[in-house]
Write a protein that holds these residues in place. Structure first.
Motif, short mmCIF file in Angstrom:
data_model
loop_
_atom_site.label_atom_id
_atom_site.label_comp_id
_atom_site.label_asym_id
_atom_site.label_seq_id
_atom_site.Cartn_x
_atom_site.Cartn_y
_atom_site.Cartn_z
N ASP A 151 14.70 -117.34 -60.43
CA ASP A 151 14.08 -117.97 -59.16
C ASP A 151 13.67 -116.81 -58.41
OD1 ASP A 151 14.19 -120.61 -60.21
OD2 ASP A 151 16.13 -121.04 -59.24
N MET A 152 13.88 -115.54 -58.79
CA MET A 152 13.59 -114.50 -58.07
C MET A 152 14.51 -114.19 -56.80
SD MET A 152 11.51 -113.00 -59.80
CE MET A 152 10.96 -111.39 -58.78
N LYS A 153 15.58 -114.81 -56.78
CA LYS A 153 16.49 -114.49 -55.67
C LYS A 153 17.56 -113.57 -55.93
CE LYS A 153 16.38 -119.42 -54.03
NZ LYS A 153 17.39 -120.47 -53.86
N PRO A 154 17.81 -112.65 -55.26
CA PRO A 154 18.52 -111.44 -55.48
C PRO A 154 20.13 -111.91 -55.39
CG PRO A 154 17.86 -111.21 -53.28
CD PRO A 154 17.15 -112.39 -53.95
N HIS A 155 21.00 -111.36 -56.30
CA HIS A 155 22.55 -111.79 -56.07
C HIS A 155 23.33 -110.45 -56.21
CE1 HIS A 155 22.12 -116.32 -56.97
NE2 HIS A 155 20.95 -115.67 -57.64
N GLU A 156 24.45 -110.24 -55.56
CA GLU A 156 25.50 -109.29 -55.70
C GLU A 156 26.83 -109.99 -55.83
OE1 GLU A 156 25.27 -106.48 -52.40
OE2 GLU A 156 23.27 -105.83 -52.77
N GLU A 157 27.24 -109.66 -57.04
CA GLU A 157 28.67 -110.03 -57.43
C GLU A 157 29.33 -109.31 -57.59
OE1 GLU A 157 28.70 -113.27 -57.49
OE2 GLU A 157 26.94 -113.92 -57.69
N PHE A 158 30.68 -109.35 -56.73
CA PHE A 158 31.83 -108.45 -57.10
C PHE A 158 32.52 -108.63 -58.27
CE2 PHE A 158 36.55 -107.79 -56.27
CZ PHE A 158 36.47 -106.30 -56.00
N ILE A 159 32.74 -107.62 -59.03
CA ILE A 159 33.43 -107.65 -60.43
C ILE A 159 34.81 -107.36 -60.52
CG2 ILE A 159 33.21 -106.77 -62.85
CD1 ILE A 159 31.10 -108.63 -62.16
N GLY A 160 35.40 -106.22 -59.49
CA GLY A 160 36.84 -105.85 -59.46
C GLY A 160 36.97 -104.66 -59.16
N LEU A 161 38.31 -104.52 -58.75
CA LEU A 161 38.55 -103.00 -58.44
C LEU A 161 39.32 -102.39 -59.75
CD1 LEU A 161 40.37 -103.85 -54.96
CD2 LEU A 161 38.30 -102.63 -55.48
N TYR A 162 39.25 -101.00 -60.02
CA TYR A 162 39.54 -100.35 -61.17
C TYR A 162 40.05 -99.04 -60.61
CZ TYR A 162 36.47 -103.87 -63.43
OH TYR A 162 35.86 -104.95 -64.01
N SER A 163 41.24 -98.92 -61.09
CA SER A 163 42.07 -97.82 -60.76
C SER A 163 41.51 -96.38 -61.52
CB SER A 163 43.54 -97.98 -61.03
OG SER A 163 44.30 -96.70 -60.65
N VAL A 164 41.52 -95.29 -60.94
CA VAL A 164 40.97 -94.06 -61.68
C VAL A 164 42.00 -93.06 -61.40
CG1 VAL A 164 38.74 -94.59 -61.59
CG2 VAL A 164 39.48 -93.68 -59.67
N SER A 165 42.29 -92.23 -62.32
CA SER A 165 43.19 -91.12 -62.28
C SER A 165 42.72 -89.86 -61.47
CB SER A 165 43.81 -90.89 -63.74
OG SER A 165 42.70 -90.14 -64.55
N GLU A 166 41.52 -89.58 -61.41
CA GLU A 166 40.61 -88.50 -60.78
C GLU A 166 39.20 -89.19 -60.55
OE1 GLU A 166 40.51 -85.30 -63.33
OE2 GLU A 166 39.47 -86.28 -64.88
N THR A 167 38.76 -88.54 -59.41
CA THR A 167 37.41 -89.04 -58.75
C THR A 167 36.41 -87.90 -58.98
OG1 THR A 167 38.05 -87.68 -56.68
CG2 THR A 167 38.88 -90.24 -56.84
N THR A 168 36.25 -87.47 -60.43
CA THR A 168 35.39 -86.51 -60.83
C THR A 168 34.14 -87.32 -61.16
OG1 THR A 168 36.15 -86.50 -63.05
CG2 THR A 168 36.89 -84.67 -61.24
#
Length: 400
Positions: free
Chosen positions: A187-204
């Motif tokens: 219907d041409m309606k935008p959606h933003e859905e939160f999927i989750g939080l993911y842990s990372v060992s480094e931020t490269t």
């Protein structure tokens, strides 16, 4: 041996009374007699048919087990629905003790009209209310919701979506990346859905790009449908060569990178407020005043008593949040509308002998200066415009 007076079966009428009415006494020949009775028609008939021919023992056991399973299933459904309700409302499940938790109290309320649930709650072992089971149920709900979102995206008439990612540290200091999916429905309606939080060992950039690809792989969302990626302006995110967006573009050139609008607004607001020394210092004094108000109960009481003599109702003075720009305009207005009571409260607080007296004395000296009032008056219209911009980005109809 017990003596029974029940109605005898046709075979029992012809059998020896020792095993039915009079009782067995010849224990010297017990093994011989028992073996002979075991092979008799009477014993075989009693074992296979039993006294209650319409309800054999095996059928009674199966029926009791089915009833117990049905009762347990009913109570488990009540637990799941209660956890779902508390999670939807953002309420904590646990309390200081098991019997004081929100989940247990909600179940007690539901049990008022449910006899099965009352009987279940009276049991000594409540394993289905343990923290491990609660977390398992919440995890199952989360996986179900995320899978449904992924199914919706895969079934779109035009398989296209975008990804939004931002990172921060949790209370334990671990880096957590939040991931959202953006898509347009039929219907041409935008959606933003939160999927989750993911842990990372480094931020490269390489590590963050790997997180994005891993999430899409687990959700069975092929990379060829990715059309956009939104991050902040940090080099590890938006770098042209080694940033996450550049590495993802190597696999999907159609994934256009867009700098996060909310992050851009935050940067614009920061630069606008720091451009003028007068505005910067005035806002800093308001922030320190809000910190004093929130941390000192004595100053809060003094301000309430002082402001009550000047205006009908006083307003709490709050510190300025470094990221929530939508609250700064109100904080400035609250200080300007109660400026006289603020000065009087600071003066009374500064005359005391408490640890915060020196802080109050320093703030009193700054708020007595005319340039502080001038800075707040000049900053107010600028902050109002920035507030409108921030609200427009966060307005819900834009996401519907």
């Amino acid at each position: 041996m017990a003596i029974y007076q029940d109605k005898l079966t046709p075979f029992g009428a012809k059998s020896k009374p020792a095993f039915i009415t009079s009782g067995f006494k010849n224990w010297k020949k017990a093994f011989e007699k028992f073996k002979a009775h075991e092979n008799s028609h009477t014993h075989r008939h009693a074992v296979s048919v039993t006294a209650q021919e319409s309800h054999p023992i095996n059928a009674q056991l199966s029926s009791a087990l089915a009833t117990q399973q049905g009762d347990n299933r009913h109570c488990l459904e009540k637990i799941v629905s209660s956890i779902k309700y508390l999670a939807r409302q953002g309420q904590a499940l646990r309390g200081h003790g098991d019997d004081d938790s929100n989940l247990y109290q909600l179940l007690k309320n539901l049990a008022e009209d449910d006899a099965l649930l009352v009987k279940w709650l009276l049991r000594s072992q409540k394993e289905y209310l343990s923290p491990q089971i609660q977390n398992e149920i919440l995890c199952s709900m989360s996986n179900s919701i995320v899978s449904e979102i992924a199914d919706t995206i895969r079934n779109l008439p035009i398989f296209e979506f975008a990804i939004i990612m931002d990172g921060t540290q949790d209370i334990s200091g671990k880096e957590q990346e939040s991931i959202c999916l953006h898509y347009i429905d039929s219907d041409m309606k935008p959606h933003e859905e939160f999927i989750g939080l993911y842990s990372v060992s480094e931020t490269t950039g390489k590590s963050l790009a790997a997180v994005v690809k891993d999430v899409l792989f687990k959700l069975n969302l092929p990379m060829h449908g990715l059309r956009g990626q939104t991050y902040d302006g940090a080099a590890n995110m938006s770098g042209k060569h080694a940033g996450a967006q550049a590495l993802i573009k190597q696999e999907q050139p159609l994934a256009l990178f867009v700098h996060c609008g909310a992050h851009c607004t935050n940067l614009i607001a920061q630069k606008a407020c720091l451009a003028s020394v007068l505005n910067r210092d005035s806002l800093d004094w308001v922030n320190q005043l809000g910190v004093l108000f929130s941390q000192s109960g004595k100053f809060k009481a003094i301000h309430a008593a002082t402001a009550h003599t000047e205006i009908p109702s006083c307003t709490a003075i709050k510190p300025l949040c470094p990221t929530r720009w939508a609250v700064r305009s109100k904080a400035i207005r609250d200080v300007l509308s109660q400026y006289g009571s603020v000065l009087a409260s600071l003066q009374e607080m500064a005359s005391g002998a408490s640890n915060t007296a020196s802080t109050a004395n320093g703030l009193l000296g700054q708020f007595r200066k005319g340039k502080t009032v001038l800075g707040l008056i000049l900053a107010s219209p600028v902050i109002d415009e920035l507030e409108c911009l921030s609200i427009s980005f966060q307005r819900k109809p834009l996401l519907e």
